[in-house]
Design a protein around this motif. Structure first.
Motif, PDB file in Angstrom:
ATOM      1  N   PRO A  53       0.822  -1.215   0.000  1.00 57.02           N
ATOM      2  CA  PRO A  53       0.000   0.000   0.000  1.00 57.02           C
ATOM      3  C   PRO A  53       0.852   1.259   0.000  1.00 57.02           C
ATOM      4  O   PRO A  53       0.373   2.326  -0.389  1.00 57.02           O
ATOM      5  CB  PRO A  53      -0.817  -0.116   1.280  1.00 57.02           C
ATOM      6  N   SER A  54       2.067   1.122   0.447  1.00 59.68           N
ATOM      7  CA  SER A  54       2.888   2.319   0.514  1.00 59.68           C
ATOM      8  C   SER A  54       3.773   2.463  -0.714  1.00 59.68           C
ATOM      9  O   SER A  54       4.464   3.463  -0.879  1.00 59.68           O
ATOM     10  CB  SER A  54       3.751   2.262   1.784  1.00 59.68           C
ATOM     11  N   CYS A  68      13.867  -1.825  -0.998  1.00 55.05           N
ATOM     12  CA  CYS A  68      12.770  -1.410  -0.130  1.00 55.05           C
ATOM     13  C   CYS A  68      13.223  -0.192   0.650  1.00 55.05           C
ATOM     14  O   CYS A  68      14.337  -0.151   1.161  1.00 55.05           O
ATOM     15  CB  CYS A  68      12.396  -2.543   0.818  1.00 55.05           C
ATOM     16  N   CYS A  73       8.166   2.431   4.387  1.00 54.33           N
ATOM     17  CA  CYS A  73       7.410   1.223   4.717  1.00 54.33           C
ATOM     18  C   CYS A  73       6.533   1.483   5.929  1.00 54.33           C
ATOM     19  O   CYS A  73       6.950   2.143   6.874  1.00 54.33           O
ATOM     20  CB  CYS A  73       8.398   0.102   5.011  1.00 54.33           C
ATOM     21  N   VAL A  74       5.303   0.976   5.891  1.00 53.91           N
ATOM     22  CA  VAL A  74       4.442   1.189   7.043  1.00 53.91           C
ATOM     23  C   VAL A  74       4.252  -0.097   7.855  1.00 53.91           C
ATOM     24  O   VAL A  74       3.370  -0.188   8.689  1.00 53.91           O
ATOM     25  CB  VAL A  74       3.082   1.787   6.641  1.00 53.91           C
TER      26      VAL A  74
END
Ligand code: NFV
Ligand code: SF4
Ligand code: SF4
Ligand code: SF4
Lengths: 131, 672, 130, 157, 358, 282
Positions: A53-54, A68, A73-74
């Motif tokens: 989603p991020s 990454c 990153c959540v």
């Protein structure tokens, strides 16, 4: 005045502070901490990149690169759930703060290459502080 | 033409040996203090023209001041001029008395003010009764008598008052320019100002109460004329109010005269005081007239419930307010109360006076808290301080009287200074509102700082006012009667005074960038000089307070009690009850202050930052504010709390007046 | 039977009836839940008025051209003030009679309003500049 | 003088007063910052208090994404902190803009507006991580004072 | 009369969040209060156009960290209605458990902040101390303390096993005991009552007209609670909306306090009835159509308007959060209040600016 | 001379004692809240750090006021140790209080301004109490000199318990503790940020902090006068008093200034009048 009994109880008993970082409490099993990729097993299918989603994962199947941004990153673990080979996992420890930003960039073996397990065994690390 | 009588006081007795030329000297000096101002007043009135006035006023106030200094250096005396140009003075004053009352009656008639007419008529009747039926014209009454108390008063009146008149020159010029008058009314103005000085000097020097009464009424008239000077409707109403209230005091004065004449057979202050010292003398027969005199004093000193006339007097040009508040008029009231204090020492009347004064102190302080009008704050503070003085008179110990006299001296200087400052500020910024003085330092740096100095001398140690307040509080704590309520009122009152002074001082100093000084300000010389002199005086005299005490105050208290109030060694006041170290304090605070100033200077513009505004601070057109709704610039504003709902004039006055009237009634009733 | 989740079934309403309708809902004791605005992409917007009485919702749909002022119901429901200002920000709508018009500064600053005419109008417009 | 300086430096390391600015955070990181002050984590152990006023603060904790309106506020607050000072960006939003970095009103991470000394990842960053962040910040301060080395960046351990 | 103009926020020690008010006070009485918003506005609703509807679950969770789980739940329920998905009942119960845990932590958080708002620091500390128990439950069961990400369209991602259930019950018992010890202080203490009783009064009628929701509405005596609508498993659980008729700050704090206890009870009920089914249903196709969905957040009724257009991106996601609805009542409360009461009045609506501005 | 030297030593020790007291206070407060708490020396670290910060001020008056505040507080303490006059000491203390207000008022910051107004109201509340307490002491001892208190045979507390309570009010206000942390408080969690202290920072804030230590020690010193006869009794009284202050701080909400005025002046003055009457009669 009703608070009196409460504060007195507090001072009689032991403080409830966890003395982190001097004492650490064992981590909870399912905590979604640091995201790690066992790059050996990664097949660069891009599922993680698509589902994230991020949008903080970039997979380059041609080069065999998996990037990454841990600072975007959540820690939702969607990628972990989406990964077909289960090479993605989350440690139950949070990622440590850092004085500068970087991208975790892992070099694996591109999928098409037959000599997959020969060359890039060890994950290369690259600290690329953002501009 | 003059005689020196030595039968009153040993001090005075010594004087009977003085050389003849000294007597002449005395003659000249009393003349210079009392009559000369009248002549000068006539001169300004008739010799019109700015240039002439600009010479006459400074010269005559200088002469008056010199005379005052001369008188003071002579020490106590008593002195009775018998006649002027062959007219007996007693007779002359009686005639003038009636003339004055008649004049006031005429004024009242013109305004068709029944109240004043009635009050005047009462006085006329009383005087007629007194002069033609009661008075035994054979007895000799010493006309003038001066001790340290009166001499102190003369000094204040002549010097501070003189400076105010001088300030008036520059001020009135600008004032009239503001008003666009076709014809200057300054001659009339200065006529009354100078007359006022003379009358005040006469009042404080008079030993014969009926003389004192005459001067008393002259001040009433002068104040009426000066308050109404600008001729606006408001000025007229307020002048009228001042007149009737003071006339009411006059009635009490006349009543006191009658009773005194009847019960003691004399109107000589010294005789009365001497008589009262005898045991068993403090009966209702003596105390009733004393109560009346106190009442008269209260009206003149604008004590509650008569505070409104003094506040109303604010409509007058600033020099008038300054004069009324600091050195004349109201000081006449407290002077009378203190003067008579020995006569009621140790009686219930004394306790009542103390309570009444303390009540005025707290009430007026509370009223001052609710005011944003700078002049009104000053007015209420004056009333409060007079209340404190009266409370001291009521406490009536030597320390308390010392406190009262110290208060009179230092209050006169600081208050005159503050009034003149407000006047100067008002002419520059067009408002006397404290809120409008926010950040005044940016506009009028010098005046702002001087005003702050004035305020600080009013409320903080080691300055004279605080020394006096300290004396007052300590003597209140040792007062014999009614102590607990008295002390609590004084404690509350002094906390209230701190409140309104501190916030005023604070807002003036508004912001400048550190290290950067605002442009210097320009001011007429006749405004700047008095400001500087008075500011210097307020600080310097505080520094000299041990001398002031031992030279002026201590002798004055000696008349009231045998014991000396304080011993002063190396600038340290001490008695059984406490110590106040003036010099050490001055030294330490002074050094500290200089250091603080230097530290403040050292912080340069590089350390400048905007105030904290929740992170949205913004400057636009040199105004400090924040980024508000709709991205608009909002200039911040701040206002002091005047707490109208608690301290508002309309809220408080009524209950204060009721309580005051009750207290007065108790005081008068208690005597009987 | 009130439900927590329903396929939207909104009564169409005309622009000139909106305020009167709001007034009548107000008088009947309805609570204004909110308004929702959707860009239809054809120059019109759908504006929904959601009302609630005892947990039962009533919806009205106003289909309105984007560039024409919408009558404001904030004089009736003060609470509409925020939504209407928000819609002003997001869709660049105009409201007639808005009690306190933030003039598109409720959420947005110059930086946005000058580069994106209305952030919610077109998907492409939200693509960031840099 | 040397002694006093030593003392002051000691004070600097033992009394990092913080001011917290919520710069468009979703509150997740916010409440974790607040939680740090409360009994279970109690950062007052390190002398940290939330002074709530930039003029008193040594460390600025920023949570959340910077948007076009609050970027000015952020800058203002930073400017009102007297030197020496440090900035800690907390959470995915604070460090990079997080999930919101593509929104129209989002400028991005805190480092777009002011210099950041420490980045604390997480969404939200756990209180433990925030404590680690402050400790790292103190190391950074120490390094800046010339008393120690800059903390190392570990990408993979 | 002299006026003071005070910027309340955006950075302000009382509220961690950047609520910005321009306050005009006379002495200390508020004569005007104008809000300024936009310090937290991200515009995340537009992300719907570049993220697919599944990813949006994690984005709406981040509308707000305090009520995140319930945002996701509401969004998922809306989509489930739109796409006609029947959610397995274990998932429904688990949603109840996690959402009620969220309510508990949100209310405890608020109670603490509120205590801090009237300067009762030790009370603040106590509430936050016991709140850590809920945070631990979240961390242990869902994998994160605050943004727990358990909801997906069609169900939930995590399960609770028997030991976890027992542990949760244990922890809740301890929590309840500790919470009850603070009840008297919060509701009966002289100094606390002095600060809360009669502050920010809102009558029932005003509350409805101004559109108040949640405890703000119930504190004025209106028994309206979106959980009555029976979403998730609430239709099978026993509870009554908590109300208090006074309409002042005290009443609202009482409502929240009681609701915390009530939520614990609901969690217990849910755990005791937890059915044994799948965790998530399969979700076929792409969303299309328009749905309005409501749930009860800690701060009140939350409304989602969803419009799907048959693609993987939603056409429109519109979120009306409870604080958004509660701001007009707040603006009505402020004029006439004392400056010292501003934090109290502001806090009693439990303002959540990140929800409001999204 | 000897007293002077002793007083100077006392003066030098005062900030140490004040800082330690503050440290103990913070630690105990933490424990009352079930926290671990900061090191006892924390206040010293804070002040040292502040001294090392770059100065940042809005204008120069602030700086001057800060210095005068510290100076007068120190002077008041010196007077105390020299066993001087209580009232004089009080007046000197007032200088500091006034300049704190003046410093805050000179800044165009609404927080500082409102804080200053509230500080003034606090002064309005505690000043009469302190004066009345001193008057009580003077009634008991016959003078305002501290030396005369020490000459008494019986502890003052026995004859003026109510005045001691009144002094307790003043102490709470001066210590900026709940319920009277109205104009400024230790942690900025209030609507005024930090009230009068808002615009001070760095070294100047450190000065104010040190001044505050002086004030605290002074007021505790005044409390100690109530049991001057034995060191044990004095220490016990102080410990009890200070502990009570910390407890009250932790079990009360912050109140508003109207409440403060009503309560402190109402209750405090009634207590004092009662006690004064008692002294007056006996
Ligand atoms: N307002 C709001 Fe929320 C809640 N409760 C939700 O939608 O907290 Ni941040
Ligand atoms: S944890 Fe979530 S945000 Fe992080 S990389 Fe995986 S999917 Fe993306
Ligand atoms: S989903 Fe797993 S296997 Fe596929 S690219 Fe990502 S990490 Fe590699
Ligand atoms: S990082 Fe995550 S938790 Fe923190 S503010 Fe951003 S979205 Fe919220």
């Amino acid at each position: 005045m009703y608070m009196l009994s409460n504060v007195l109880r507090n001072i009689m008993g032991k403080y409830s502070t966890r003395l982190y970082p001097f004492e650490t409490r064992p981590a909870y099993e399912g905590f979604r901490g640091k995201l790690v990729n066992n790059i050996h097993d990664c097949i660069f299918c891009k599922s993680c990149q698509i589902k994230c989603p991020s949008q903080c994962i970039t997979v380059d199947p041609k080069e065999g690169k998996w990037d990454c941004d841990p600072f975007a990153c959540v820690y939702c673990s969607v990628c972990v759930d989406a990964c077909p080979t289960h090479c993605l996992s989350m440690e139950n420890q949070h990622r440590k703060p850092a004085p500068s930003k970087f991208v975790v960039s892992l070099q694996g073996t591109p999928r098409k290459s037959k000599k997959a397990d020969k060359s890039a065994e060890k994950p290369a690390e690259a600290a690329a502080p953002e501009a | 033409m003059q005689s020196v009588s030595g039968d009153v006081h040993p001090e005075a007795a010594r004087l009977s040996f003085v050389l003849c030329y000294e007597v002449r000297m005395l003659d000249t000096l009393v003349f210079g203090s009392v009559v000369f101002p009248l002549l000068a007043a006539l001169a300004v009135y008739f010799v019109r023209g700015d240039a002439a006035r600009n010479i006459i006023v400074p010269v005559s106030v200088a002469i008056t001041a010199a005379a005052a200094v001369g008188l003071a250096s002579l020490g106590s005396f008593s002195y009775s001029p018998q006649a002027i140009l062959g007219i007996s003075l007693n007779g002359l004053i009686t005639v003038l008395d009636f003339a004055l009352l008649g004049f006031i009656f005429l004024i009242a008639l013109r305004m068709s003010n029944l109240l004043i007419m009635g009050l005047t008529a009462l006085q006329v009747l009383g005087m007629v009764y007194l002069d033609f039926f009661l008075m035994d014209h054979g007895t000799q009454v010493t006309g003038f008598y001066a001790d340290s108390l009166s001499l102190t008063m003369v000094l204040i009146i002549s010097i501070v008052g003189g400076l105010i008149c001088f300030y008036g020159l520059g001020y009135m010029k600008e004032h009239e320019e503001h008003l666009h008058l076709a014809k200057s009314r300054q001659p009339r103005f200065f006529f009354f100002m100078l007359l006022f000085l003379g009358a005040m000097n006469g009042l404080v020097l008079a030993n014969n109460l009926s003389w004192m009464y005459f001067f008393w009424e002259v001040t009433t008239l002068c104040s009426f004329m000066l308050i109404g000077h600008d001729g606006t409707d408001e000025a007229k109403t307020n002048a009228t109010r001042a007149l009737w209230m003071n006339m009411a005091g006059g009635v009490a004065f006349v009543a006191a005269l009658m009773f005194l004449q009847k019960s003691t057979g004399t109107l000589s202050v010294q005789d009365i005081l001497a008589k009262s010292a005898a045991p068993g003398m403090k009966t209702a027969a003596l105390l009733l007239p004393m109560a009346f005199l106190c009442f008269a004093g209260f009206t003149k000193a604008a004590q509650v419930p008569f505070q409104s006339w003094l506040c109303g007097a604010m409509v007058a040009p600033t020099p008038v307010s300054a004069l009324l508040h600091s050195s004349t008029m109201v000081k006449a009231g407290v002077y009378l109360v203190i003067r008579m204090a020995p006569a009621y020492q140790g009686t219930m009347l004394s306790a009542a006076v103390a309570i009444f004064g303390a009540f005025t102190f707290i009430a007026a302080s509370a009223l001052a808290v609710g005011q944003s009008n700078g002049k009104k704050v000053l007015a209420y503070s004056t009333i409060a301080n007079l209340g404190l003085i009266i409370a001291c008179a009521g406490i009536n110990t030597s320390a308390a009287i010392a406190a009262a006299v110290m208060l009179i001296i230092f209050h006169a200087i600081s208050k005159a200074l503050l009034f003149l400052c407000v006047g100067a500020i008002e002419q520059k910024i067009g408002s006397r509102d404290i809120e409008a003085m926010r950040g005044l330092f940016k506009v009028m740096p010098r005046t702002a700082v001087i005003t702050v100095i004035g305020i600080v001398t009013m409320m903080l140690p080691p300055f004279g006012m605080l020394l006096a307040k300290w004396m007052a509080l300590e003597s209140a704590a040792t007062a014999t009667a009614a102590m607990p309520p008295l002390v609590i009122m004084l404690a509350l009152g002094s906390a209230l005074t701190v409140l309104f002074w501190a916030r005023w001082a604070g807002v003036m100093l508004g912001s400048t960038v550190p290290g950067e000084n605002p442009p210097a300000e320009r001011q007429p010389f006749s405004v700047r000089l008095p400001l500087l002199l008075l500011a210097g005086g307020a600080v310097g005299l505080s520094l000299l307070s041990p001398f002031v005490y031992s030279m002026l105050v201590a002798p004055a208290t000696a008349l009231y009690a045998k014991a000396t109030a304080y011993t002063v060694t190396m600038g340290v006041f001490e008695n059984n009850a406490g110590v106040f170290a003036v010099y050490p304090l001055f030294l330490l605070l002074g050094v500290g202050f200089v250091y603080a100033l230097r530290a403040a200077k050292k912080v340069g513009p590089e350390a400048a930052s905007l105030p904290y505004m929740g992170g949205s601070q913004r400057v636009e057109n040199g105004k400090i504010g924040f980024n508000g709704p709709m991205n608009g610039f909002v200039e911040t504003a701040a206002g002091n709390y005047y707490m109208e709902s608690l301290f508002g004039e309309s809220k408080l006055s009524k209950s204060i007046n009721v309580i005051a009237i009750v207290l007065l009634a108790v005081m008068l009733g208690g005597v009987l | 039977m009130p439900t927590h989740s329903e396929i939207l079934n909104a009564t169409p309403i005309a622009a000139d009836a909106v305020v009167a309708q709001a007034r009548s809902m107000f008088d009947q004791g309805y609570r204004l839940v909110t308004m929702s605005v959707v860009d239809l992409g054809d120059g019109n917007v759908d504006i929904f008025y959601h009302y609630d009485l005892n947990n039962e919702m009533t919806h009205f749909r106003l289909t309105h051209p984007k560039d024409k002022p919408v009558p404001s119901i904030s004089p009736v429901y003060f609470a509409a003030l925020l939504v209407e200002n928000e819609s002003r920000d997001h869709f660049n709508l105009q409201f007639d009679g808005l009690v306190l018009d933030f003039n598109r500064t409720l959420y947005l600053d110059e930086e946005i309003t000058s580069t994106i005419s209305a952030p919610f109008c077109k998907i492409s417009t939200i693509q960031k500049k840099d | 003088m040397g002694l006093l300086e030593n003392w002051i430096n000691k004070g600097r390391l033992k009394s990092p007063w913080v001011v917290h600015f919520d710069c468009g955070s979703c509150n997740g990181c916010d409440i974790e910052v607040l939680a740090c002050l409360t009994p279970v984590f109690d950062v007052e152990r390190f002398g940290i208090i939330n002074v709530g006023n930039p003029k008193h603060a040594d460390v600025l904790l920023v949570t959340g994404t910077v948007n076009h309106r609050n970027k000015k506020v952020l800058k203002n607050i930073y400017d009102q902190m007297p030197d020496p000072k440090a900035v800690i960006a907390i959470g995915a939003c604070g460090t990079s803009g997080g999930v919101f970095r593509e929104c129209y009103n989002v400028v991005g991470g805190v480092d777009q507006v002011i210099p950041v000394d420490v980045y604390v990842p997480g969404c939200p960053a756990k209180p433990d991580a925030i404590i680690d962040g402050v400790v790292t910040a103190l190391d950074v301060v120490k390094a800046k004072l010339g008393l120690g080395e800059m903390p190392k960046v570990t990408v993979i351990d | 009369m002299s006026r003071t103009i005070i910027p309340f926020g955006p950075q302000h020690p009382v509220l961690p969040e950047p609520l910005h008010l321009k306050l005009v006070v006379e002495d200390e009485t508020i004569v005007e209060a104008i809000p300024a918003l936009g310090y937290v506005h991200r515009g995340l609703e537009t992300l719907a156009s570049i993220r697919d509807y599944n990813q949006m679950v994690y984005i709406v969770e981040r509308v707000c960290g305090i009520c995140s789980c319930i945002h996701a739940m509401c969004y998922c329920q809306g989509l489930e209605t739109m796409m006609n998905v029947e959610v397995p009942s274990r998932a429904k119960y688990l949603r109840v458990i996690w959402s009620e845990l969220h309510r508990i932590h949100s209310h405890l958080l608020w109670l603490g902040l509120f205590a801090d708002g009237f300067g009762f620091e030790s009370l603040f500390m106590q509430f936050w101390k016991i709140r850590e128990r809920v945070m631990d439950i979240n961390e242990a069961t869902a994998g994160n303390r605050v943004v727990i990400s358990v909801n997906v369209v069609g169900g939930v991602r995590r399960d609770l096993d028997k030991t976890q259930q027992r542990w949760i019950l244990d922890e809740l018992d301890k929590l309840e005991k500790e919470l009850r010890q603070l009840m008297k202080t919060m509701l009966d203490d002289y100094t606390v009552k002095k600060r809360t009783v009669g502050v920010g009064v809102l009558t029932a009628e005003q509350a409805i007209q101004l559109g108040a929701v949640g405890p703000t509405l119930r504190g004025s005596g209106v028994a309206q609670d979106a959980r009555q609508l029976g979403y998730a498993a609430f239709d099978e659980l026993d509870f009554e909306p908590v109300t208090s008729p006074e309409g002042d700050s005290w009443a609202r704090s009482k409502v929240r306090f009681m609701e915390t206890l009530q939520s614990m009870d609901i969690v217990r009920q849910a755990i005791s009835r937890l059915p044994d089914t799948e965790l998530a249903a399969k979700v076929p196709g792409k969303p299309t159509g328009e749905v309005v969905c409501r749930v009860e957040q800690p701060r009140g009724e939350l409304l989602y308007y969803l419009k799907g257009n048959g693609s993987k991106n939603m056409e429109r996601v519109r979120i009306r959060t409870p604080t958004f609805a509660n701001i007009p009542p707040l603006l009505a409360m402020l004029p006439g209040a004392q400056l010292a009461d501003v934090p109290i009045a502001a806090l009693t609506i439990d303002p959540c600016i990140s929800c409001t501005e999204r | 001379m000897l007293t002077f030297i002793a007083a100077l030593i006392g003066l030098a020790l005062t900030p140490v004692v004040g800082g330690l007291l503050a440290g103990v206070d913070r630690r105990v407060t933490a424990r009352l809240q079930s926290r671990f708490g900061p090191p006892i020396l924390q206040p010293f670290y804070d002040v040292l750090k502040l001294l090392g910060k770059a100065p940042m001020v809005v204008n120069s008056w602030q700086v001057m006021s800060a210095y005068i505040y510290v100076l007068s507080s120190a002077l008041a303490v010196l007077l105390f140790f020299m066993q001087g006059d209580l009232l004089l000491l009080f007046f000197v203390m007032t200088i500091g209080a006034v300049f704190q207000v003046v410093g805050a008022l000179s800044v165009p910051s609404p927080y500082a301004q409102v804080g200053a107004q509230r500080e003034l109201l606090q002064m309005l509340a505690y000043e009469p109490l302190i004066i009345v307490v001193f008057v009580g002491i003077s009634m008991a001892t016959g003078s305002f000199k501290i030396a005369d208190v020490y000459a008494m045979e019986k502890p003052l507390l026995l004859s003026m318990p109510f005045l001691f309570i009144a002094l307790g009010y003043a102490l709470t206000i001066k210590l900026r503790k709940s319920p009277f942390d109205i104009s400024a408080c230790h942690h900025a969690h209030q609507e005024l940020v930090r009230g009068v202290l808002t615009e001070y920072s760095g070294p100047h804030l450190a000065l104010l902090e040190i001044g505050h230590w002086f004030d605290v020690v002074l007021i505790l010193g005044l409390c100690s006068l109530f049991w001057h006869t034995s060191i044990v009794g004095m220490v016990a009284l102080l410990v009890v008093t200070y502990a009570a202050e910390i407890l009250i701080d932790n079990i009360c909400a912050r109140m508003t200034w109207p409440w403060m005025l009503k309560n402190v002046l109402g209750v405090g003055l009634v207590l004092s009048v009662f006690n004064l009457l008692w002294l007056y009669v006996s």
